[in-house]
Design a protein around this motif. Structure first.
Motif, PDB file in Angstrom:
ATOM      1  N   VAL A 141       0.819  -1.212   0.000  1.00 37.93           N
ATOM      2  CA  VAL A 141       0.000   0.000   0.000  1.00 37.93           C
ATOM      3  C   VAL A 141       0.858   1.270   0.000  1.00 37.93           C
ATOM      4  O   VAL A 141       0.523   2.261  -0.659  1.00 37.93           O
ATOM      5  CB  VAL A 141      -0.949   0.005   1.224  1.00 37.93           C
ATOM      6  CG1 VAL A 141      -1.669   1.344   1.359  1.00 37.93           C
ATOM      7  CG2 VAL A 141      -1.974  -1.118   1.102  1.00 37.93           C
ATOM      8  N   THR A 142       1.977   1.244   0.707  1.00 42.57           N
ATOM      9  CA  THR A 142       2.761   2.480   0.922  1.00 42.57           C
ATOM     10  C   THR A 142       4.078   2.557   0.136  1.00 42.57           C
ATOM     11  O   THR A 142       4.846   3.507   0.323  1.00 42.57           O
ATOM     12  CB  THR A 142       3.083   2.626   2.420  1.00 42.57           C
ATOM     13  OG1 THR A 142       3.850   1.483   2.855  1.00 42.57           O
ATOM     14  CG2 THR A 142       1.826   2.726   3.247  1.00 42.57           C
ATOM     15  N   GLN A 143       4.360   1.593  -0.756  1.00 46.70           N
ATOM     16  CA  GLN A 143       5.649   1.565  -1.458  1.00 46.70           C
ATOM     17  C   GLN A 143       6.006   2.861  -2.203  1.00 46.70           C
ATOM     18  O   GLN A 143       7.146   3.330  -2.106  1.00 46.70           O
ATOM     19  CB  GLN A 143       5.693   0.374  -2.416  1.00 46.70           C
ATOM     20  CG  GLN A 143       6.996   0.220  -3.187  1.00 46.70           C
ATOM     21  CD  GLN A 143       8.190  -0.118  -2.321  1.00 46.70           C
ATOM     22  OE1 GLN A 143       8.046  -0.409  -1.144  1.00 46.70           O
ATOM     23  NE2 GLN A 143       9.380  -0.060  -2.889  1.00 46.70           N
ATOM     24  N   PRO A 144       5.089   3.503  -2.952  1.00 47.81           N
ATOM     25  CA  PRO A 144       5.470   4.754  -3.641  1.00 47.81           C
ATOM     26  C   PRO A 144       5.979   5.825  -2.679  1.00 47.81           C
ATOM     27  O   PRO A 144       6.929   6.553  -2.985  1.00 47.81           O
ATOM     28  CB  PRO A 144       4.163   5.182  -4.325  1.00 47.81           C
ATOM     29  CG  PRO A 144       3.436   3.903  -4.554  1.00 47.81           C
ATOM     30  CD  PRO A 144       3.723   3.072  -3.342  1.00 47.81           C
ATOM     31  N   LEU A 145       5.369   5.923  -1.514  1.00 45.61           N
ATOM     32  CA  LEU A 145       5.809   6.913  -0.526  1.00 45.61           C
ATOM     33  C   LEU A 145       7.162   6.528   0.071  1.00 45.61           C
ATOM     34  O   LEU A 145       7.975   7.400   0.395  1.00 45.61           O
ATOM     35  CB  LEU A 145       4.766   7.039   0.591  1.00 45.61           C
ATOM     36  CG  LEU A 145       3.537   7.887   0.265  1.00 45.61           C
ATOM     37  CD1 LEU A 145       2.520   7.790   1.386  1.00 45.61           C
ATOM     38  CD2 LEU A 145       3.919   9.343   0.026  1.00 45.61           C
ATOM     39  N   ILE A 146       7.399   5.237   0.224  1.00 47.78           N
ATOM     40  CA  ILE A 146       8.691   4.766   0.744  1.00 47.78           C
ATOM     41  C   ILE A 146       9.801   5.148  -0.225  1.00 47.78           C
ATOM     42  O   ILE A 146      10.853   5.653   0.176  1.00 47.78           O
ATOM     43  CB  ILE A 146       8.668   3.239   0.963  1.00 47.78           C
ATOM     44  CG1 ILE A 146       7.707   2.879   2.098  1.00 47.78           C
ATOM     45  CG2 ILE A 146      10.069   2.715   1.287  1.00 47.78           C
ATOM     46  CD1 ILE A 146       7.466   1.383   2.264  1.00 47.78           C
ATOM     47  N   VAL A 147       9.562   4.931  -1.526  1.00 49.96           N
ATOM     48  CA  VAL A 147      10.547   5.280  -2.557  1.00 49.96           C
ATOM     49  C   VAL A 147      10.804   6.788  -2.555  1.00 49.96           C
ATOM     50  O   VAL A 147      11.947   7.244  -2.639  1.00 49.96           O
ATOM     51  CB  VAL A 147      10.069   4.814  -3.952  1.00 49.96           C
ATOM     52  CG1 VAL A 147      10.989   5.340  -5.051  1.00 49.96           C
ATOM     53  CG2 VAL A 147      10.016   3.286  -3.999  1.00 49.96           C
ATOM     54  N   ALA A 148       9.734   7.582  -2.447  1.00 50.14           N
ATOM     55  CA  ALA A 148       9.869   9.041  -2.432  1.00 50.14           C
ATOM     56  C   ALA A 148      10.645   9.518  -1.206  1.00 50.14           C
ATOM     57  O   ALA A 148      11.477  10.426  -1.297  1.00 50.14           O
ATOM     58  CB  ALA A 148       8.490   9.691  -2.468  1.00 50.14           C
ATOM     59  N   LYS A 149      10.393   8.908  -0.068  1.00 52.29           N
ATOM     60  CA  LYS A 149      11.095   9.288   1.165  1.00 52.29           C
ATOM     61  C   LYS A 149      12.594   9.013   1.048  1.00 52.29           C
ATOM     62  O   LYS A 149      13.423   9.841   1.440  1.00 52.29           O
ATOM     63  CB  LYS A 149      10.513   8.516   2.349  1.00 52.29           C
ATOM     64  CG  LYS A 149      11.220   8.781   3.670  1.00 52.29           C
ATOM     65  CD  LYS A 149      10.755   7.819   4.742  1.00 52.29           C
ATOM     66  CE  LYS A 149      11.666   7.878   5.951  1.00 52.29           C
ATOM     67  NZ  LYS A 149      11.350   6.840   6.943  1.00 52.29           N
ATOM     68  N   VAL A 150      12.948   7.851   0.514  1.00 50.42           N
ATOM     69  CA  VAL A 150      14.364   7.507   0.324  1.00 50.42           C
ATOM     70  C   VAL A 150      15.022   8.498  -0.628  1.00 50.42           C
ATOM     71  O   VAL A 150      16.158   8.943  -0.410  1.00 50.42           O
ATOM     72  CB  VAL A 150      14.519   6.067  -0.213  1.00 50.42           C
ATOM     73  CG1 VAL A 150      15.957   5.780  -0.603  1.00 50.42           C
ATOM     74  CG2 VAL A 150      14.062   5.058   0.846  1.00 50.42           C
ATOM     75  N   GLY A 151      14.299   8.898  -1.698  1.00 55.35           N
ATOM     76  CA  GLY A 151      14.823   9.880  -2.639  1.00 55.35           C
ATOM     77  C   GLY A 151      15.072  11.231  -1.990  1.00 55.35           C
ATOM     78  O   GLY A 151      16.038  11.921  -2.299  1.00 55.35           O
ATOM     79  N   LEU A 152      14.204  11.617  -1.062  1.00 55.86           N
ATOM     80  CA  LEU A 152      14.364  12.877  -0.347  1.00 55.86           C
ATOM     81  C   LEU A 152      15.582  12.869   0.573  1.00 55.86           C
ATOM     82  O   LEU A 152      16.295  13.862   0.698  1.00 55.86           O
ATOM     83  CB  LEU A 152      13.117  13.162   0.500  1.00 55.86           C
ATOM     84  CG  LEU A 152      11.986  13.981  -0.127  1.00 55.86           C
ATOM     85  CD1 LEU A 152      10.805  14.031   0.827  1.00 55.86           C
ATOM     86  CD2 LEU A 152      12.444  15.397  -0.442  1.00 55.86           C
ATOM     87  N   GLN A 153      15.813  11.735   1.226  1.00 60.71           N
ATOM     88  CA  GLN A 153      16.850  11.670   2.248  1.00 60.71           C
ATOM     89  C   GLN A 153      18.233  11.346   1.698  1.00 60.71           C
ATOM     90  O   GLN A 153      19.236  11.579   2.368  1.00 60.71           O
ATOM     91  CB  GLN A 153      16.458  10.631   3.312  1.00 60.71           C
ATOM     92  CG  GLN A 153      15.217  11.030   4.097  1.00 60.71           C
ATOM     93  CD  GLN A 153      14.797   9.985   5.113  1.00 60.71           C
ATOM     94  OE1 GLN A 153      15.200   8.824   5.038  1.00 60.71           O
ATOM     95  NE2 GLN A 153      13.970  10.382   6.056  1.00 60.71           N
ATOM     96  N   SER A 154      18.302  10.813   0.471  1.00 64.00           N
ATOM     97  CA  SER A 154      19.598  10.470  -0.121  1.00 64.00           C
ATOM     98  C   SER A 154      20.134  11.640  -0.936  1.00 64.00           C
ATOM     99  O   SER A 154      19.466  12.659  -1.102  1.00 64.00           O
ATOM    100  CB  SER A 154      19.455   9.240  -1.021  1.00 64.00           C
ATOM    101  OG  SER A 154      18.571   9.523  -2.088  1.00 64.00           O
ATOM    102  N   ARG A 155      21.349  11.475  -1.439  1.00 62.95           N
ATOM    103  CA  ARG A 155      21.908  12.501  -2.314  1.00 62.95           C
ATOM    104  C   ARG A 155      21.095  12.570  -3.599  1.00 62.95           C
ATOM    105  O   ARG A 155      20.685  11.531  -4.131  1.00 62.95           O
ATOM    106  CB  ARG A 155      23.357  12.168  -2.648  1.00 62.95           C
ATOM    107  CG  ARG A 155      24.340  12.497  -1.540  1.00 62.95           C
ATOM    108  CD  ARG A 155      25.750  12.217  -1.998  1.00 62.95           C
ATOM    109  NE  ARG A 155      26.733  12.606  -0.996  1.00 62.95           N
ATOM    110  CZ  ARG A 155      28.027  12.451  -1.133  1.00 62.95           C
ATOM    111  NH1 ARG A 155      28.506  11.892  -2.246  1.00 62.95           N
ATOM    112  NH2 ARG A 155      28.861  12.825  -0.184  1.00 62.95           N
ATOM    113  N   PRO A 156      20.885  13.790  -4.146  1.00 60.06           N
ATOM    114  CA  PRO A 156      20.122  13.891  -5.397  1.00 60.06           C
ATOM    115  C   PRO A 156      20.889  13.252  -6.547  1.00 60.06           C
ATOM    116  O   PRO A 156      22.117  13.185  -6.519  1.00 60.06           O
ATOM    117  CB  PRO A 156      19.983  15.410  -5.600  1.00 60.06           C
ATOM    118  CG  PRO A 156      21.079  16.016  -4.791  1.00 60.06           C
ATOM    119  CD  PRO A 156      21.285  15.104  -3.626  1.00 60.06           C
TER     120      PRO A 156
END
Length: 345
Positions: free
Chosen positions: A231-246
């Motif tokens: 249910v929450t995978q897209p948000l998990i991916v987005a969160k990791v993208g926010l917290q990692s280097r661009p």
């Protein structure tokens, strides 16, 4: 064997300690999967050009096994445990805070009911969301640092404190340690769905049971986590993208919101990329949640046995003290009777 139904429930700190201990042990067992799913989620591929798919990353991973092989070849087995210290500190603090506040808000809710009854599924999810939100506010800095450590390239590895300083010195300043907080607050539905589903499945499959066998707790934990992850995978991916280097294409310009991350991923890779890394994410989630709930049930039981033993010791000492006081009172009374005739004369 199930425990008796009149077993005294654990205090909030007892539930928090057992949850944190179970989470640390479970995550340590499957940590390589955590590294792999993070690396898969942060890599960005360009759209197909001239029939070929080009990666913007220095190292592109096609699957979980491909990632493990390349990390082992590049960095050795140590690469699969990069950032584990920070990760386990984060896991311990997050789960301690979550289980503590979940226990507190659940106790407050049940004690406020005029007629005691088990909370409904909606209430379980709401209580889990409140507990998860409180926990995230206090523990997200460790999560941000850990994600940065997990996505550092070979030769750039820094320790927990050095990575934290690097984030603080960036353009975000101290607020950089809380990057992805909004996404994390939205993602509190993940543990709330997980724990709410766990409690609901428990009442469905094992009604009236206050203690579960290890395989029963593992089964319920795995099922509940799989549902929450999908249910929450897209948000998990987005969160990791926010917290990692661009990604390199953005010239080190960080994302400002999880909506921006999701739009970037969809534009460059298509909508299905919002579910990238779901294989190791679910595998890790199944194993971690299964082991966590299995270990937590055992630790809860140990705490209950310890508290019962301490109560018996206390009761025994109180009885001994009362008996000793009674003996002294009898002796004093006998002495008083022996002295009384002489005083009367």
């Amino acid at each position: 064997m199930a425990a008796k139904s009149n077993a005294t429930p654990l205090p909030p700190w007892g539930s928090a300690v057992s949850g944190a201990a179970g989470a640390v042990l479970a995550n340590a067992l499957v940590y390589p999967l955590d590294i792999v799913k993070t690396k898969l989620q942060v890599q960005v591929k360009q759209k197909r050009l001239a029939g070929q798919q080009v990666s913007t990353d220095l190292n592109h991973y096609d699957s979980t096994f491909d990632a493990i092989n390349k990390i082992m070849k590049d960095e050795g087995i140590v690469g699969l445990y990069s950032g584990i210290n920070g990760a386990l500190i984060g896991v311990a603090s997050t789960n301690f805070a979550y289980f503590y506040w979940y226990s507190v808000v659940r106790t407050l809710y049940t004690s406020s009911q005029s007629i005691p009854k088990a909370p409904s599924t909606a209430v379980e999810l709401s209580l889990g969301a409140i507990a998860g939100a409180i926990a995230q506010v206090f523990t997200i800095p460790v999560s941000v640092i850990t994600t940065r450590q997990q996505t550092q390239r070979k030769g750039e590895y820094k320790g927990l404190l050095d990575t934290g300083r690097e984030i603080v010195k960036s353009e975000d300043g101290w607020s950089g340690l809380w990057r992805g907080l909004k996404a994390s607050l939205v993602l509190v539905v993940n543990p709330s769905i997980t724990y709410g589903a766990y409690q609901r499945l428990r009442t469905m499959f094992f009604p009236g049971r206050t203690s579960l066998r290890p395989w029963e707790a593992f089964f319920l934990g795995a099922c509940s986590k799989a549902l929450a992850t999908i249910v929450t995978q897209p948000l998990i991916v987005a969160k990791v993208g926010l917290q990692s280097r661009p990604p390199p294409e953005r010239a080190d310009k960080p994302f400002k919101s999880f909506i921006e991350v999701m739009k970037y991923i969809v534009d460059h890779e298509g909508p299905l990329a919002l579910f990238k890394g779901i294989g190791p994410q679910i595998s890790k989630g199944l194993l971690v949640q299964g082991f966590l709930m299995m270990l937590k049930e055992r630790i809860d039981l140990l705490f209950m046995l310890l508290f019962a033993y301490l109560r018996r010791v206390r009761e025994t000492k109180l009885k001994q003290a009362a008996s000793l006081a009674a003996e002294k009172a009898e002796v004093a009374a006998e002495k008083a009777k022996a002295v009384l005739p002489f005083t009367m004369k």
